[in-house]
Design a protein around this motif. Structure first.
Motif, PDB file in Angstrom:
ATOM      1  N   LEU A  52      -1.466 -14.251  -4.939  1.00 21.42           N
ATOM      2  CA  LEU A  52      -2.103 -13.263  -5.817  1.00 21.42           C
ATOM      3  C   LEU A  52      -1.472 -11.883  -5.625  1.00 21.42           C
ATOM      4  N   LEU A  53      -1.278 -11.480  -4.352  1.00 20.78           N
ATOM      5  CA  LEU A  53      -0.654 -10.184  -4.095  1.00 20.78           C
ATOM      6  C   LEU A  53       0.796 -10.189  -4.576  1.00 20.78           C
ATOM      7  N   GLY A  96       0.805  -1.220   0.000  1.00 19.20           N
ATOM      8  CA  GLY A  96       0.000   0.000   0.000  1.00 19.20           C
ATOM      9  C   GLY A  96       0.833   1.262   0.000  1.00 19.20           C
ATOM     10  N   SER A  97       2.043   1.179   0.593  1.00 20.82           N
ATOM     11  CA  SER A  97       2.917   2.354   0.635  1.00 20.82           C
ATOM     12  C   SER A  97       3.784   2.475  -0.609  1.00 20.82           C
ATOM     13  N   GLY A  98       3.692   1.479  -1.508  1.00 19.79           N
ATOM     14  CA  GLY A  98       4.428   1.531  -2.765  1.00 19.79           C
ATOM     15  C   GLY A  98       5.755   0.808  -2.770  1.00 19.79           C
ATOM     16  N   ASN A  99       6.107   0.138  -1.673  1.00 19.85           N
ATOM     17  CA  ASN A  99       7.380  -0.587  -1.597  1.00 19.85           C
ATOM     18  C   ASN A  99       7.123  -2.054  -1.940  1.00 19.85           C
ATOM     19  N   VAL A 115      -5.528   6.827  -2.589  1.00 20.00           N
ATOM     20  CA  VAL A 115      -6.911   6.516  -2.960  1.00 20.00           C
ATOM     21  C   VAL A 115      -7.723   6.142  -1.720  1.00 20.00           C
ATOM     22  N   ILE A 116      -7.163   5.257  -0.893  1.00 24.16           N
ATOM     23  CA  ILE A 116      -7.894   4.780   0.293  1.00 24.16           C
ATOM     24  C   ILE A 116      -8.041   5.901   1.315  1.00 24.16           C
ATOM     25  N   ARG A 117      -6.994   6.722   1.477  1.00 24.77           N
ATOM     26  CA  ARG A 117      -7.067   7.844   2.418  1.00 24.77           C
ATOM     27  C   ARG A 117      -8.153   8.830   1.994  1.00 24.77           C
ATOM     28  N   ARG A 118      -8.207   9.113   0.709  1.00 25.37           N
ATOM     29  CA  ARG A 118      -9.226  10.047   0.196  1.00 25.37           C
ATOM     30  C   ARG A 118     -10.619   9.481   0.405  1.00 25.37           C
ATOM     31  N   ARG A 119     -10.783   8.195   0.176  1.00 24.98           N
ATOM     32  CA  ARG A 119     -12.071   7.545   0.384  1.00 24.98           C
ATOM     33  C   ARG A 119     -12.488   7.637   1.855  1.00 24.98           C
ATOM     34  N   TYR A 120     -11.525   7.387   2.738  1.00 22.50           N
ATOM     35  CA  TYR A 120     -11.807   7.434   4.175  1.00 22.50           C
ATOM     36  C   TYR A 120     -12.207   8.850   4.603  1.00 22.50           C
ATOM     37  N   MET A 121     -11.455   9.849   4.163  1.00 23.26           N
ATOM     38  CA  MET A 121     -11.740  11.230   4.559  1.00 23.26           C
ATOM     39  C   MET A 121     -13.064  11.703   3.976  1.00 23.26           C
ATOM     40  N   ARG A 122     -13.390  11.256   2.755  1.00 18.81           N
ATOM     41  CA  ARG A 122     -14.672  11.611   2.153  1.00 18.81           C
ATOM     42  C   ARG A 122     -15.817  11.032   2.971  1.00 18.81           C
ATOM     43  N   GLY A 123     -15.644   9.810   3.437  1.00 20.80           N
ATOM     44  CA  GLY A 123     -16.670   9.185   4.270  1.00 20.80           C
ATOM     45  C   GLY A 123     -16.842   9.915   5.589  1.00 20.80           C
ATOM     46  N   ARG A 124     -15.728  10.356   6.193  1.00 28.86           N
ATOM     47  CA  ARG A 124     -15.806  11.103   7.448  1.00 28.86           C
ATOM     48  C   ARG A 124     -16.522  12.431   7.243  1.00 28.86           C
ATOM     49  N   LYS A 125     -16.215  13.068   6.137  1.00 28.63           N
ATOM     50  CA  LYS A 125     -16.822  14.375   5.854  1.00 28.63           C
ATOM     51  C   LYS A 125     -18.324  14.257   5.639  1.00 28.63           C
ATOM     52  N   ASN A 126     -18.727  13.168   4.996  1.00 32.52           N
ATOM     53  CA  ASN A 126     -20.160  12.967   4.704  1.00 32.52           C
ATOM     54  C   ASN A 126     -20.923  12.388   5.893  1.00 32.52           C
ATOM     55  N   GLY A 127     -20.194  12.123   6.984  1.00 25.89           N
ATOM     56  CA  GLY A 127     -20.858  11.561   8.156  1.00 25.89           C
ATOM     57  C   GLY A 127     -21.132  10.091   8.026  1.00 25.89           C
ATOM     58  N   LYS A 128     -20.539   9.447   7.020  1.00 24.84           N
ATOM     59  CA  LYS A 128     -20.735   8.012   6.793  1.00 24.84           C
ATOM     60  C   LYS A 128     -19.648   7.270   7.534  1.00 24.84           C
ATOM     61  N   LYS A 129     -19.989   6.183   8.204  1.00 21.95           N
ATOM     62  CA  LYS A 129     -19.030   5.389   8.954  1.00 21.95           C
ATOM     63  C   LYS A 129     -18.235   4.542   7.980  1.00 21.95           C
ATOM     64  N   SER A 162     -12.556 -11.903  -1.378  1.00 23.28           N
ATOM     65  CA  SER A 162     -11.535 -11.311  -2.238  1.00 23.28           C
ATOM     66  C   SER A 162     -11.235  -9.885  -1.817  1.00 23.28           C
ATOM     67  N   TYR A 163     -12.249  -9.169  -1.378  1.00 21.46           N
ATOM     68  CA  TYR A 163     -12.079  -7.774  -0.973  1.00 21.46           C
ATOM     69  C   TYR A 163     -11.576  -7.660   0.463  1.00 21.46           C
ATOM     70  N   MET A 164     -11.766  -8.740   1.281  1.00 22.24           N
ATOM     71  CA  MET A 164     -11.243  -8.729   2.642  1.00 22.24           C
ATOM     72  C   MET A 164      -9.715  -8.798   2.640  1.00 22.24           C
ATOM     73  N   TYR A 165      -9.166  -9.603   1.747  1.00 19.92           N
ATOM     74  CA  TYR A 165      -7.722  -9.832   1.744  1.00 19.92           C
ATOM     75  C   TYR A 165      -6.956  -8.771   0.965  1.00 19.92           C
ATOM     76  N   LEU A 166      -7.599  -8.154  -0.009  1.00 13.02           N
ATOM     77  CA  LEU A 166      -6.913  -7.202  -0.859  1.00 13.02           C
ATOM     78  C   LEU A 166      -7.923  -6.185  -1.384  1.00 13.02           C
ATOM     79  N   ASP A 167      -7.627  -4.914  -1.163  1.00 13.24           N
ATOM     80  CA  ASP A 167      -8.511  -3.861  -1.676  1.00 13.24           C
ATOM     81  C   ASP A 167      -8.217  -3.694  -3.160  1.00 13.24           C
ATOM     82  N   ILE A 168      -8.733  -4.627  -3.953  1.00 10.85           N
ATOM     83  CA  ILE A 168      -8.433  -4.643  -5.381  1.00 10.85           C
ATOM     84  C   ILE A 168      -9.034  -3.429  -6.087  1.00 10.85           C
ATOM     85  N   ILE A 169     -10.186  -2.946  -5.612  1.00  8.62           N
ATOM     86  CA  ILE A 169     -10.800  -1.759  -6.211  1.00  8.62           C
ATOM     87  C   ILE A 169      -9.915  -0.546  -5.982  1.00  8.62           C
ATOM     88  N   GLY A 170      -9.366  -0.441  -4.760  1.00  4.53           N
ATOM     89  CA  GLY A 170      -8.453   0.667  -4.473  1.00  4.53           C
ATOM     90  C   GLY A 170      -7.227   0.632  -5.360  1.00  4.53           C
TER      91      GLY A 170
END
Length: 519
Positions: A405-406, A374-377, A504-518, A482-490
């Motif tokens: 797979l990963l 996830g960090s690119g290494n 991508v995942i950070r932006r998704r998380y912050m967008r959810g926080r801003k919208n009040g979505k858990k 499949s999505y539990m082991y690897l965020d393939i969509i991300g």
């Protein structure tokens, strides 16, 4: 990797704290004859060794002959356990009740029947108040023995009362045994097979579960009956990837300890495991706020006396608390920050290598690999994934499959195209052999095969097409693993936008926080 063939007495010595080693020396000084000093010599020699080496041990201990070693180690093992037994744990109800039962038998053997009965009655009352039915049954059986052999006239209708108590306690134990057996069998299913892979797995699991689950009446359930019942529901839902039901019963599991807080001291391991599963449920459902609440509760427990009462509690707390902390970084898209946890985790894995099982170690390797990915290494991700791939396949076939797979995707990211064609075939064969191929994996394999020959423009369009296909499968129970082991969509979004996965995942998380979505 841990030395799984380490000698048992060596393992025991290495698990001792300084105070326990000092107590052993004092015990040997008080309770042994001159000839037993060889046991102390053997203890010191083993204690100084970094790894168990019998040849080196004999070389550095010339007074110990090879033909004596086996018997000496067995004797030393018993002596260490005896010394530990004398270090009383005042909070351990098992030790308390065992000791009281010993006292009751001593009184009986002295012919003090009434004193023995009086103590047995107290043991029974204490045991039942803490749901320790096996001890209560031992006390009742001993009472029946005394009443049957001697005329005590302790009370009227004694026979009837003891008969009723026996039936009541036995009924509790019978139900506890049935529920705990089923809970353990379901957990074993998951450890060996992972989540249900297809309708055949679902049908087999449902048949087994419905056949084994005993009828229960909620009003008559004690602490342990509820604990194991919630665990049965929990593992069943988790294997079927019914995450909402999984969350509901992990919450009931933890709430049970809130209703009986004194049981946290008695069943510390079960409480830790319940917190771990509750955190896992919140993580998989994306309940960020609830996850943080549960994590704060766990961290408070980890710093408490109960959380540090013995090695077992400390090890379990380390495993599950660090797992939760990594998951928090996965959820929030802070993979690079999460890598700060790795040195401590590696140190603890080394410290606890003799106690940790393979399953826990494999999970840590996979999660660390995901942090690096996830960090690119990708090079470091591959390094940790290789540790899983090269380990003998005897546990968690699903983890083995997704590690491959990963591993394949990490090589794709690095542009190792000379390896990819071989890896694709190898991973496909492995997963097919394990009957672990889902629609999602087949789509990924199909894409990777074709992507070698695509121009950058066509490749970006292909990523978009694959993302749209996979999004259609999100929420389907048999595809959700499949999505539990690897965020393939991300990962696909990162390829389409040309940005790191964690962004991508950070932006998704912050967008959810801003919208009040858990999230």
């Amino acid at each position: 990797m841990p030395n799984r063939s380490a000698d048992t007495v060596y393992q025991l010595i290495k698990s001792l704290e300084k105070s326990e080693k000092r107590n052993f020396k004092l015990y040997m000084g008080r309770n042994t004859v001159q000839g037993d000093l060889k046991s102390v010599q053997l203890f010191d020699a083993l204690d100084k060794m970094e790894e168990y080496d019998e040849g080196l041990l004999l070389k550095k201990s010339p007074d110990i002959k090879k033909q004596q070693l086996s018997n000496m180690k067995a004797q030393l093992y018993r002596q260490i356990l005896a010394s530990l037994r004398l270090m009383r744990d005042e909070e351990n109800i098992d030790i308390q009740l065992h000791e009281q039962m010993d006292f009751a038998r001593i009184l009986y053997n002295k012919g003090l029947y009434h004193q023995s009965l009086k103590l047995l009655d107290k043991i029974k009352e204490h045991a039942l108040s803490r749901f320790q039915y096996t001890f209560a049954l031992q006390a009742i059986i001993f009472e029946k023995k005394i009443e049957g052999l001697h005329i005590t006239r302790s009370m009227e209708d004694r026979a009837e009362q003891l008969s009723r108590e026996t039936e009541q306690v036995t009924a509790h134990l019978t139900l506890i045994n049935k529920l705990s057996n089923l809970a353990l069998q379901l957990y074993s299913w998951y450890i060996k097979m992972g989540h249900a892979r297809d309708e055949k797995d679902v049908s087999a699991l449902k048949l087994f579960y419905e056949t084994k689950l005993p009828p229960v009446e909620a009003a008559q359930l004690g602490f342990y009956e509820k604990l194991y019942l919630w665990q049965c529901y929990c593992w069943y839902a988790f294997i079927l990837q019914d995450l909402l039901q999984y969350y509901r019963y992990t919450q009931k599991w933890v709430d049970l300890f809130s209703q009986h807080p004194y049981m946290i001291q008695i069943e510390t391991g079960q409480y830790i495991k319940g917190l771990h599963n509750l955190l896992g449920a919140h993580f998989m459902l994306g309940n960020g706020d609830k996850f943080n609440e549960a994590l704060s509760l766990f961290e408070a427990f980890a710093s408490s006396d109960c959380g540090n009462c013995n090695d077992n509690s400390r090890i379990q707390t380390f495993v599950y608390l660090q797992t939760a902390r990594i998951n928090k970084h996965f959820m929030e898209g802070t993979f690079s920050t999460g890598l700060e946890l790795v040195p401590e985790i590696e140190n603890k894995l080394k410290e606890f290598e003799l106690q940790l099982d393979r399953h826990r170690i494999l999970v840590f390797y996979y999660k660390i690999a995901c942090l690096y990915f996830g960090s690119g290494n990708n090079e470091k991700a591959i390094e940790y994934l290789n540790r899983i791939i090269h380990w003998k396949v005897d546990l968690r076939t699903d983890l083995q499959c997704y590690s491959r797979l990963l591993h394949l995707i990490a090589h794709y990211e690095l542009g190792n195209y000379d390896l990819l064609e071989y890896l694709i075939k190898s991973v496909f064969r492995f997963m097919a052999k394990m009957q672990n191929l889902s629609v999602v994996e087949e789509e990924i394999f199909g894409f990777l095969r074709k992507s070698f020959y695509m121009t950058p423009v066509k490749l970006k369009a292909a990523f978009k097409v694959l993302k749209e296909k996979l999004e259609k499968h999100q929420g389907k129970p048999l595809e959700s693993r499949s999505y539990m082991y690897l965020d393939i969509i991300g990962w696909l979004e990162s390829k389409i936008e040309g940005v790191p996965v964690q962004e991508v995942i950070r932006r998704r998380y912050m967008r959810g926080r801003k919208n009040g979505k858990k999230e």
